[in-house]
Design an enzyme around this catalytic site. Sequence first.
Site, PDB file in Angstrom:
ATOM      1  N   ALA A   1      -3.075  -9.085   1.902  1.00 60.17           N
ATOM      2  CA  ALA A   1      -3.561 -10.439   2.146  1.00 60.17           C
ATOM      3  C   ALA A   1      -2.477 -11.419   1.702  1.00 60.17           C
ATOM      4  CB  ALA A   1      -4.832 -10.669   1.343  1.00 60.17           C
TER       5      ALA A   1
ATOM      6  N   GLY B   1      -4.690  -5.392   1.940  1.00 61.39           N
ATOM      7  CA  GLY B   1      -5.368  -5.651   3.203  1.00 61.39           C
ATOM      8  C   GLY B   1      -4.654  -4.991   4.379  1.00 61.39           C
TER       9      GLY B   1
ATOM     10  N   GLU C   1      -5.962  -1.616   4.425  1.00 60.50           N
ATOM     11  CA  GLU C   1      -7.384  -1.654   4.792  1.00 60.50           C
ATOM     12  C   GLU C   1      -7.558  -1.817   6.310  1.00 60.50           C
ATOM     13  OE1 GLU C   1      -8.114  -4.655   1.676  1.00 60.50           O
ATOM     14  OE2 GLU C   1      -9.853  -3.417   1.163  1.00 60.50           O
TER      15      GLU C   1
HETATM   16  N1  3HC Z   1       1.337 -12.610   0.193  1.00 62.66           N
HETATM   17  C1  3HC Z   1       2.202 -13.640   0.259  1.00 62.66           C
HETATM   18  N2  3HC Z   1       3.515 -13.512  -0.011  1.00 62.66           N
HETATM   19  C2  3HC Z   1       3.960 -12.291  -0.359  1.00 62.66           C
HETATM   20  C3  3HC Z   1       3.111 -11.180  -0.453  1.00 62.66           C
HETATM   21  C4  3HC Z   1       1.739 -11.365  -0.159  1.00 62.66           C
HETATM   22  N3  3HC Z   1       0.865 -10.365  -0.196  1.00 62.66           N
HETATM   23  N4  3HC Z   1       3.844 -10.121  -0.832  1.00 62.66           N
HETATM   24  C5  3HC Z   1       5.105 -10.554  -0.972  1.00 62.66           C
HETATM   25  N5  3HC Z   1       5.182 -11.864  -0.682  1.00 62.66           N
HETATM   26  C6  3HC Z   1       6.374 -12.713  -0.698  1.00 62.66           C
HETATM   27  C7  3HC Z   1       6.965 -12.838  -2.086  1.00 62.66           C
HETATM   28  O1  3HC Z   1       6.328 -13.863  -2.832  1.00 62.66           O
HETATM   29  C8  3HC Z   1       8.407 -13.146  -1.777  1.00 62.66           C
HETATM   30  O2  3HC Z   1       8.456 -14.509  -1.435  1.00 62.66           O
HETATM   31  P1  3HC Z   1       9.743 -15.392  -1.837  1.00 62.66           P
HETATM   32  O3  3HC Z   1      10.906 -14.751  -1.151  1.00 62.66           O
HETATM   33  O4  3HC Z   1       9.391 -16.746  -1.378  1.00 62.66           O
HETATM   34  O5  3HC Z   1       9.830 -15.271  -3.339  1.00 62.66           O
HETATM   35  C9  3HC Z   1       8.671 -12.350  -0.490  1.00 62.66           C
HETATM   36  O6  3HC Z   1       7.380 -12.057   0.063  1.00 62.66           O
HETATM   37  C10 3HC Z   1       9.367 -11.029  -0.726  1.00 62.66           C
HETATM   38  O7  3HC Z   1       8.677 -10.312  -1.751  1.00 62.66           O
HETATM   39  P2  3HC Z   1       9.463  -9.539  -2.896  1.00 62.66           P
HETATM   40  O8  3HC Z   1      10.536 -10.414  -3.446  1.00 62.66           O
HETATM   41  O9  3HC Z   1       8.441  -9.018  -3.817  1.00 62.66           O
HETATM   42  O10 3HC Z   1      10.152  -8.396  -2.044  1.00 62.66           O
HETATM   43  P3  3HC Z   1      10.262  -6.848  -2.351  1.00 62.66           P
HETATM   44  O11 3HC Z   1      10.903  -6.269  -1.164  1.00 62.66           O
HETATM   45  O12 3HC Z   1      10.855  -6.623  -3.686  1.00 62.66           O
HETATM   46  O13 3HC Z   1       8.747  -6.313  -2.426  1.00 62.66           O
HETATM   47  C11 3HC Z   1       6.476  -5.964  -1.715  1.00 62.66           C
HETATM   48  C12 3HC Z   1       7.915  -6.368  -1.298  1.00 62.66           C
HETATM   49  C13 3HC Z   1       6.452  -4.500  -2.157  1.00 62.66           C
HETATM   50  C14 3HC Z   1       5.594  -6.159  -0.518  1.00 62.66           C
HETATM   51  C15 3HC Z   1       6.032  -6.847  -2.906  1.00 62.66           C
HETATM   52  O14 3HC Z   1       6.254  -8.199  -2.577  1.00 62.66           O
HETATM   53  C16 3HC Z   1       4.577  -6.721  -3.249  1.00 62.66           C
HETATM   54  O15 3HC Z   1       4.198  -5.813  -3.961  1.00 62.66           O
HETATM   55  N6  3HC Z   1       3.742  -7.636  -2.760  1.00 62.66           N
HETATM   56  C17 3HC Z   1       2.344  -7.728  -3.144  1.00 62.66           C
HETATM   57  C18 3HC Z   1       1.515  -6.749  -2.390  1.00 62.66           C
HETATM   58  C19 3HC Z   1       0.066  -6.907  -2.743  1.00 62.66           C
HETATM   59  O16 3HC Z   1      -0.324  -7.141  -3.866  1.00 62.66           O
HETATM   60  N7  3HC Z   1      -0.797  -6.764  -1.737  1.00 62.66           N
HETATM   61  C20 3HC Z   1      -2.203  -6.877  -1.939  1.00 62.66           C
HETATM   62  C21 3HC Z   1      -2.620  -8.304  -1.790  1.00 62.66           C
HETATM   63  S1  3HC Z   1      -4.324  -8.554  -2.177  1.00 62.66           S
HETATM   64  C22 3HC Z   1      -5.143  -8.034  -0.781  1.00 62.66           C
HETATM   65  O17 3HC Z   1      -4.545  -7.503   0.117  1.00 62.66           O
HETATM   66  C23 3HC Z   1      -6.604  -8.295  -0.757  1.00 62.66           C
HETATM   67  C24 3HC Z   1      -7.308  -7.480   0.265  1.00 62.66           C
HETATM   68  O18 3HC Z   1      -7.893  -6.368  -0.357  1.00 62.66           O
HETATM   69  C25 3HC Z   1      -8.377  -8.273   0.957  1.00 62.66           C
END
Ligand code: 3HC
Length: 695
Positions: free
Chosen positions: A63, A108, A111
């Site tokens: 998400a 998500g 999912e």
């Molecule tokens: N939403 C919005 N922005 C995101 C994002 C997300 N889920 N994941 C990453 N980004 C953004 C980062 O903030 C960063 O932005 P910036 O360049 O402006 O700082 C850019 O994408 C690149 O991210 P990273 O610097 O972290 O890049 P990496 O390559 O090192 O890592 C990643 C990529 C493994 C995808 C890591 O960013 C990550 O773990 N992201 C979070 C994933 C996450 O938590 N997903 C679950 C979200 S909650 C959800 O899905 C709810 C659902 O159940 C309904």
Amino acid sequence: MSDLVRLEAHGDVGLIVIDHPPVNALSAAVRAGLVACIDKLGADPALRCGVLACDGRTFVAGADIREFNNPVPPAGSTQAVTTNAVCAAIDASQKPIVAALFGTTLGGGLEVALSCHGRVIEAQGKVGLPEVKIGLLPGAGGTQRLPRLVGPLAALDMITTGRHVPASEALSLGIVGEIATDLRPAAMSAARALADAGTWPRLRDEPTPAVDRAAFDAAVTAVGKRARGAIAPVRAAEAVSWSLDAPFDDALARESEAFQALRAGPQSRALRHIFAADRAAAKAPTDEPPLPIATAGVIGGGTMGSGIAISLADSGLSVTLVEVGDDAVRAAEARVRAVYDRQLASGRLTEAGHAARLARVTFSTEMAALAQADLVIEAIIENIDAKQDVFRRLSAITRADAILASNTSYLDIDLLADVVVHPERVLGLHFFSPAHVMKLLEIVRPARLAPAVLATALALAKRIGKQPVVSGICDGFIGNRIFSTWRKQCDFALEDGALPHEIDRALESWGMAMGPYAVADLAGLDIGWAQRKRLAPTRNLAARYVPIADWIAEQGRFGQKTGAGYYLHRDGKREIDPAITALVERASAERGITRQPVPAERIQSRVLAAMANEGARILEEGVAARPSDIDVVLVHGYGFPAWRGGPMQAADEAGLDTVLATVKEMHAQSGPGWEPSKLLETLVAEKRSFASLNG
Ligand code: 3HC
């Protein structure tokens, strides 16, 4: 329709493509676009099946985290198209849809993929449900569909740890049906095969595989124990348990409710803050491109030096470790080898990986071996004369463009820059022990540092898997300076009436990984003792000083390594020592203090206030660029509970007026050194938070 999602016809296959850089997060527009494209796929008679794919570097990584701070959208708006609605549209599709996974398919993203009728992955791909890491649980059916696919125990593990599962394991667990080299064509073939068969699985209709209930309940209990105050893993485990007996739609509704409750709570807010803070701290404050680093040198092969060498070698750098004399070199080599041997024995390294890593580290007694290094990190004893001597020699031996770094935890890097020909190439790289394990790297920036060298250090941190934070120069930099401040409040509590184990317990129950006295025994009491002796000449004699730590060290009790410190250490267990109780009581008596019980809440609130006040001073002095950098240091280097978001975020949550009142109380009781910081007073007067300074 949205520009971020498109439907392309490839013969009889409809290819739905998300194009939302950087990580194809499921923003409101993407969710709405997906539902629209799924409808179009259904309505087009020329298309028999679909493939869900992404452009860019990854399949959907979850998400859109940025939307979680927004209010819940009104029903009927574009924003109101939930990820559940996307999954429901796939469930309702009359044509099979296969997901083509690559990069990191997370949250998500997974999912949505689980609601597809088949999944194909690229060999380097990873999948996971990491919601707990930002204080949430999977909120779009993940807690119900994944157990149906991989079984409740495997799902419980994935969902409560949030770990990333590599493609090979995803295949063996059954999350994907195939690892493909040519991803989109493979996904199209799989979709056509389902269309040919005329039937395809929908996980929502599948029963959850049977599980030994006692084993499952034991695993849920273990999750609660590991959580140490974090609520998301506990709620996530409960949600997985609903998959054992609740009807799918009921469980889905309960999952949504639990998700929204977590999203609105302080723990998820704190963890999302840390997610953003980590990334802000890692951004270079300059446009200068980083310099290439291929070969590195480390001077000093003790615990720190060898850990640093391992950390560098792990990321593919060639490392030369220099020690004084054959015996020291052999000992350093043995330390490095022991770590790699353990990793081989535990299966974390293959034979080939073990050999490759060892081959990357060479050992020498000659500093001249560093003549061609791109970067040299000094990790010798904490003595400024000895370090200056090393830097003088390095300056003469190394290339003019080599970067020279010190791993000092306290000393003034400017004094090292003073003795070299190119001071603009000298900086601090403060690793934490064990250096190949701990994530934090303080990058200490002296006044003369060239921007390109700073950019290089930040790029190096990313490459070696560390979380960098840039610190200015001051005694102890950001982390140790704050640590030594709140440690003093704990020592005051000892004198006032608490015992070491009570303070440790109060802070561990507050969520800290380890209490300060357990940490001191682990790290060795001799280190702090030497540090206090170094600072003794400049100590403010009017400030309250607790001699307990000195008395313990004077007895040769240096902690675990000597079998005794604040505790007795026997058979790997720590025990309360009556001799320490007596010594603490003597300290109170000598100060004329009548010992009173100290409530855990007072210990916790004072520790937090001490951290926030010192953090505010660090900001005033410009040592840290923003409050969130301080949070990152404490969370990644000092066992501060991530779900409290670091001390500055926790102070905001507690209310800065409350924190200031506690600081004033500490000042009234303990005198010089405990004055409230001007910044803290200003923020309270202006009704602002630390977060307002993050930018
Ligand atoms: N939403 C919005 N922005 C995101 C994002 C997300 N889920 N994941 C990453 N980004 C953004 C980062 O903030 C960063 O932005 P910036 O360049 O402006 O700082 C850019 O994408 C690149 O991210 P990273 O610097 O972290 O890049 P990496 O390559 O090192 O890592 C990643 C990529 C493994 C995808 C890591 O960013 C990550 O773990 N992201 C979070 C994933 C996450 O938590 N997903 C679950 C979200 S909650 C959800 O899905 C709810 C659902 O159940 C309904």
